[in-house]
Motif scaffolding. Structure first.
Motif, PDB file in Angstrom:
ATOM      1  N   LYS A   1       0.825  -1.208   0.000  1.00 19.64           N
ATOM      2  CA  LYS A   1       0.000   0.000   0.000  1.00 19.64           C
ATOM      3  C   LYS A   1       0.861   1.261   0.000  1.00 19.64           C
ATOM      4  CE  LYS A   1      -3.524  -2.723   0.557  1.00 19.64           C
ATOM      5  NZ  LYS A   1      -4.368  -3.077  -0.620  1.00 19.64           N
ATOM      6  N   VAL A   2       2.018   1.170   0.650  1.00 21.72           N
ATOM      7  CA  VAL A   2       2.954   2.291   0.740  1.00 21.72           C
ATOM      8  C   VAL A   2       4.336   1.786   0.328  1.00 21.72           C
ATOM      9  CG1 VAL A   2       4.048   3.988   2.261  1.00 21.72           C
ATOM     10  CG2 VAL A   2       1.654   3.358   2.621  1.00 21.72           C
ATOM     11  N   ALA A   3       5.030   2.538  -0.518  1.00 24.81           N
ATOM     12  CA  ALA A   3       6.380   2.168  -0.949  1.00 24.81           C
ATOM     13  C   ALA A   3       7.331   3.318  -0.668  1.00 24.81           C
ATOM     14  CB  ALA A   3       6.402   1.817  -2.443  1.00 24.81           C
ATOM     15  N   LEU A   4       8.499   2.992  -0.094  1.00 24.36           N
ATOM     16  CA  LEU A   4       9.468   3.996   0.317  1.00 24.36           C
ATOM     17  C   LEU A   4      10.862   3.569  -0.145  1.00 24.36           C
ATOM     18  CD1 LEU A   4       8.104   4.052   3.936  1.00 24.36           C
ATOM     19  CD2 LEU A   4       7.897   5.997   2.383  1.00 24.36           C
ATOM     20  N   PRO A   5      11.659   4.491  -0.689  1.00 17.91           N
ATOM     21  CA  PRO A   5      13.026   4.143  -1.074  1.00 17.91           C
ATOM     22  C   PRO A   5      13.991   4.312   0.095  1.00 17.91           C
ATOM     23  CG  PRO A   5      12.547   6.365  -1.783  1.00 17.91           C
ATOM     24  CD  PRO A   5      11.300   5.857  -1.111  1.00 17.91           C
ATOM     25  N   ALA A   6      14.982   3.447   0.181  1.00 18.59           N
ATOM     26  CA  ALA A   6      16.028   3.612   1.187  1.00 18.59           C
ATOM     27  C   ALA A   6      16.859   4.847   0.830  1.00 18.59           C
ATOM     28  CB  ALA A   6      16.915   2.373   1.227  1.00 18.59           C
ATOM     29  N   PRO A   7      17.191   5.691   1.808  1.00 14.64           N
ATOM     30  CA  PRO A   7      17.910   6.943   1.532  1.00 14.64           C
ATOM     31  C   PRO A   7      19.423   6.748   1.480  1.00 14.64           C
ATOM     32  CG  PRO A   7      17.324   6.851   3.838  1.00 14.64           C
ATOM     33  CD  PRO A   7      16.778   5.589   3.217  1.00 14.64           C
ATOM     34  N   CYS A   8      20.138   7.858   1.295  1.00 16.28           N
ATOM     35  CA  CYS A   8      21.597   7.813   1.142  1.00 16.28           C
ATOM     36  C   CYS A   8      22.311   8.218   2.427  1.00 16.28           C
ATOM     37  CB  CYS A   8      22.032   8.738   0.007  1.00 16.28           C
ATOM     38  SG  CYS A   8      21.146   8.433  -1.531  1.00 16.28           S
ATOM     39  N   TYR A   9      21.659   8.130   3.534  1.00 15.42           N
ATOM     40  CA  TYR A   9      22.277   8.403   4.830  1.00 15.42           C
ATOM     41  C   TYR A   9      21.777   7.351   5.808  1.00 15.42           C
ATOM     42  CZ  TYR A   9      17.830  10.912   4.935  1.00 15.42           C
ATOM     43  OH  TYR A   9      16.510  11.257   4.797  1.00 15.42           O
ATOM     44  N   LYS A  10      22.299   7.353   7.015  1.00 17.63           N
ATOM     45  CA  LYS A  10      22.046   6.245   7.924  1.00 17.63           C
ATOM     46  C   LYS A  10      20.702   6.420   8.638  1.00 17.63           C
ATOM     47  CE  LYS A  10      24.843   2.930  10.342  1.00 17.63           C
ATOM     48  NZ  LYS A  10      26.173   2.630  10.901  1.00 17.63           N
ATOM     49  N   GLN A  11      19.669   6.272   7.863  1.00 17.44           N
ATOM     50  CA  GLN A  11      18.304   6.273   8.354  1.00 17.44           C
ATOM     51  C   GLN A  11      17.541   5.304   7.468  1.00 17.44           C
ATOM     52  OE1 GLN A  11      15.258   9.528   7.558  1.00 17.44           O
ATOM     53  NE2 GLN A  11      15.867  10.069   9.641  1.00 17.44           N
ATOM     54  N   PHE A  12      16.650   4.536   8.047  1.00 16.03           N
ATOM     55  CA  PHE A  12      15.989   3.524   7.240  1.00 16.03           C
ATOM     56  C   PHE A  12      15.125   4.138   6.148  1.00 16.03           C
ATOM     57  CE2 PHE A  12      17.409   0.216  10.035  1.00 16.03           C
ATOM     58  CZ  PHE A  12      17.546  -0.839   9.149  1.00 16.03           C
ATOM     59  N   PHE A  13      14.352   5.138   6.469  1.00 15.87           N
ATOM     60  CA  PHE A  13      13.676   5.880   5.417  1.00 15.87           C
ATOM     61  C   PHE A  13      13.217   7.217   5.956  1.00 15.87           C
ATOM     62  CE2 PHE A  13      10.428   3.031   7.223  1.00 15.87           C
ATOM     63  CZ  PHE A  13       9.481   3.940   7.637  1.00 15.87           C
ATOM     64  N   GLY A  14      13.184   8.187   5.053  1.00 12.97           N
ATOM     65  CA  GLY A  14      12.631   9.487   5.366  1.00 12.97           C
ATOM     66  C   GLY A  14      11.257   9.580   4.723  1.00 12.97           C
ATOM     67  N   ALA A  15      10.929  10.769   4.248  1.00 11.71           N
ATOM     68  CA  ALA A  15       9.624  10.941   3.613  1.00 11.71           C
ATOM     69  C   ALA A  15       9.743  11.858   2.400  1.00 11.71           C
ATOM     70  CB  ALA A  15       8.625  11.515   4.615  1.00 11.71           C
ATOM     71  N   SER A  16      10.923  11.912   1.777  1.00 12.33           N
ATOM     72  CA  SER A  16      11.109  12.778   0.613  1.00 12.33           C
ATOM     73  C   SER A  16      10.463  12.187  -0.632  1.00 12.33           C
ATOM     74  CB  SER A  16      12.595  13.025   0.362  1.00 12.33           C
ATOM     75  OG  SER A  16      13.273  11.806   0.122  1.00 12.33           O
ATOM     76  N   VAL A  17      10.336  10.863  -0.678  1.00 14.39           N
ATOM     77  CA  VAL A  17       9.641  10.171  -1.765  1.00 14.39           C
ATOM     78  C   VAL A  17       8.709   9.145  -1.121  1.00 14.39           C
ATOM     79  CG1 VAL A  17       9.853   8.726  -3.821  1.00 14.39           C
ATOM     80  CG2 VAL A  17      11.610  10.450  -3.317  1.00 14.39           C
ATOM     81  N   VAL A  18       7.417   9.278  -1.364  1.00 15.66           N
ATOM     82  CA  VAL A  18       6.428   8.367  -0.789  1.00 15.66           C
ATOM     83  C   VAL A  18       5.437   7.992  -1.888  1.00 15.66           C
ATOM     84  CG1 VAL A  18       4.656   8.020   0.969  1.00 15.66           C
ATOM     85  CG2 VAL A  18       6.618   9.492   1.466  1.00 15.66           C
ATOM     86  N   ALA A  19       5.297   6.692  -2.136  1.00 11.56           N
ATOM     87  CA  ALA A  19       4.333   6.217  -3.132  1.00 11.56           C
ATOM     88  C   ALA A  19       3.201   5.482  -2.418  1.00 11.56           C
ATOM     89  CB  ALA A  19       5.018   5.284  -4.129  1.00 11.56           C
ATOM     90  N   VAL A  20       1.968   5.736  -2.832  1.00 12.75           N
ATOM     91  CA  VAL A  20       0.807   5.090  -2.217  1.00 12.75           C
ATOM     92  C   VAL A  20      -0.113   4.558  -3.308  1.00 12.75           C
ATOM     93  CG1 VAL A  20       0.898   6.552  -0.162  1.00 12.75           C
ATOM     94  CG2 VAL A  20      -0.528   7.241  -2.106  1.00 12.75           C
ATOM     95  N   ASP A  21      -0.923   3.559  -2.938  1.00 11.06           N
ATOM     96  CA  ASP A  21      -1.875   3.012  -3.888  1.00 11.06           C
ATOM     97  C   ASP A  21      -3.278   3.546  -3.606  1.00 11.06           C
ATOM     98  OD1 ASP A  21      -2.868   1.642  -1.677  1.00 11.06           O
ATOM     99  OD2 ASP A  21      -2.956  -0.285  -2.720  1.00 11.06           O
TER     100      ASP A  21
END
Length: 486
Positions: A289-309
């Motif tokens: 339902k929600v897809a998130l890309p892994a970022p380029c720093y040591k955090q599992f994910f932020g919210a700069s790119v968020v895809a939803v269905d």
């Protein structure tokens, strides 16, 4: 219930037996307490399996309860929307819809005129309002009765000019970005033109713009947030933008891109040799339902790119995210909800409790702060960040090995993800940042997207045949002479 029953039996026992018998019973109980840990250390393998199965069942039940609550809340929104007619403003001609307690104008277009410094808000053939972005103040769009609005952003340039050919997407996918006001829009206008050009002329997909910050600075009373005033930043409109896009069924999948996300044009054009790379990325998310890309720093994910269905569950999830707005960051509430979707209620509570710690409140303004905490890094945003990292690492490397096939690799700089990962139940997808992966969106020189922190100076130009002439006074965001190498 079992423990309560035993307590009642013990009370009855002490009332009816003799003092000597009670003394013997107490000694026996002490012996049991001492021996129990020793016995526990020697549990048989089948007993350990049983305990693991019990924990798994408990987590699954928590997850299913959360899924049911999200779907129920989203379905109620759908029914309410179907029963509530759109209201058209007599002053502007714009249709308005309720979005999480706020009236938002929809069904409009923001057209970028030639010269790329003037926008025209259209609500029909006879309803057009023009604005010079360079002179646009913070409240001008609100004062004109237009904002907050969610409109399709368009350009007068023809599609497919020069070496760029679009049409790889359909209305199955739409993109969206939100900003707080007109002056903020001009500040990031170079970035907005970049995303508009690629969406329209390369991808052939609709691109929507939300403008407004309807709750900014207002007083607030919430059991979930210790702050007494709404945050001045407009990041809360991200959840509102996605909610509206799903509620209005703008596309089967909606992808939110932060204002400071940039398409790396050489990589985007090269990727057209394999058409539909966004579709490829979304396909890897399977039925999430929600897809998130892994970022380029040591955090599992932020919210700069968020895809939803497009689903009832997603509507409920986005409403919950908006309701949890608090302070200067929207990531902790998103981490909290992802943990809940995985059935990890304890981790979800811990992440939010650390962020909501009252020792991070500004005593003068009543706002929750990011850095001004009196707890030696044991509370606040960064404590929440660390707790989320630890819990996600445990989730994907220890509790779901069969699903993740190796999980996440921790390096000194990032959590490297080599393939698509999913929370238990599959509601949330977490997609790779490994530079060798064709699903990597953000990291390294070959990635199609850049965050402002990793954008080279040489990549900040816009080709005239794709985007038109850029205004001479169009600002850069970030140091003008910066040249990032990673």
């Amino acid at each position: 219930p079992y423990q309560k029953q035993q307590t009642k039996m013990a009370s009855f026992f002490f009332l009816v037996v003799s003092k000597t018998t009670r003394r013997a019973f107490v000694l026996a109980a002490v012996a049991v307490c001492v021996m129990t840990p020793l016995v526990a250390r020697r549990r048989k393998p089948e007993e350990v399996v049983t305990l693991t199965a019990q924990r798994a069942l408990s987590l699954d039940l928590d997850r299913l309860r959360f899924d049911e609550a999200m779907a129920k809340r989203g379905r109620a929104t759908v029914i309410s929307h179907e029963q509530a007619p759109l209201v058209r403003s007599a002053a502007t001609g714009l249709r308005q819809v309720d979005a999480l307690g706020t009236r938002v104008s929809v069904g409009c277009a923001v057209v970028v005129r030639e010269g790329n410094a003037t926008i025209e808000v259209r609500s029909g053939r006879e309803r057009r309002s023009s604005f010079d972005l360079r002179a646009l103040g913070k409240t001008d769009l609100e004062d004109a009765g237009l904002a907050p609005f969610l409109c399709r952003l368009r350009t007068t340039l023809r599609r497919g000019t020069g070496t760029y050919t679009g049409g790889t997407h359909t209305t199955d996918v739409a993109f969206a970005t939100s900003v707080s006001d007109g002056s903020y829009l001009w500040k990031y206008w170079r970035w907005m033109l970049n995303k508009l050009c690629v969406s329209t002329n390369v991808l052939g997909a609709p691109y929507y713009l939300f403008v407004g910050a309807p709750v900014r600075g207002l007083m607030r009373r919430s059991e979930r947030c210790p702050a007494t005033r709404e945050e001045n930043l407009a990041h809360t409109t991200k959840a509102m933008t996605l909610f509206l896009a799903v509620k209005l069924r703008l596309a089967r999948r909606v992808i939110f891109l932060d204002a400071d996300i940039w398409y790396s044009l050489p990589q985007v054009v090269l990727s057209q040799q394999q058409p539909g790379w966004w579709i490829h990325w979304l396909k890897a998310a399977e039925d999430a339902k929600v897809a998130l890309p892994a970022p380029c720093y040591k955090q599992f994910f932020g919210a700069s790119v968020v895809a939803v269905d497009q689903s009832d569950w997603t509507l409920g999830f986005l409403q919950e995210w908006y309701d949890l707005r608090c302070g200067p960051k929207d990531q902790p509430s998103l981490w909290h909800l992802v943990f809940r979707s995985a059935g990890r209620e304890d981790a979800a509570k811990d992440v939010l409790d650390k962020y909501h710690d009252t020792r991070c409140l500004n005593a003068t303004t009543g706002e929750l702060t990011k850095n001004d905490c009196t707890c030696d890094n044991n509370c606040g945003y960064y404590a929440s960040w660390k707790a989320a990292n630890d819990a996600f690492l445990d989730l994907w490397n220890n509790e779901e090995p069969s699903r993740t096939r190796g999980g996440v690799v921790e390096t000194s700089e990032i959590f490297q993800v080599n393939e698509a990962l999913f929370t238990p139940g599959g509601s949330v997808a977490y997609l790779p940042n490994a530079r060798t992966s064709d699903l990597n969106l953000l990291c390294g020189p070959k990635a199609p997207l850049r965050h402002v922190k990793w954008l080279r100076k040489s990549e900040r130009d816009l080709p005239a045949d794709l985007c038109g002439r850029v205004p001479d006074d169009l600002p850069f965001k970030g140091p003008r002479d910066a040249d990032f190498s990673s």
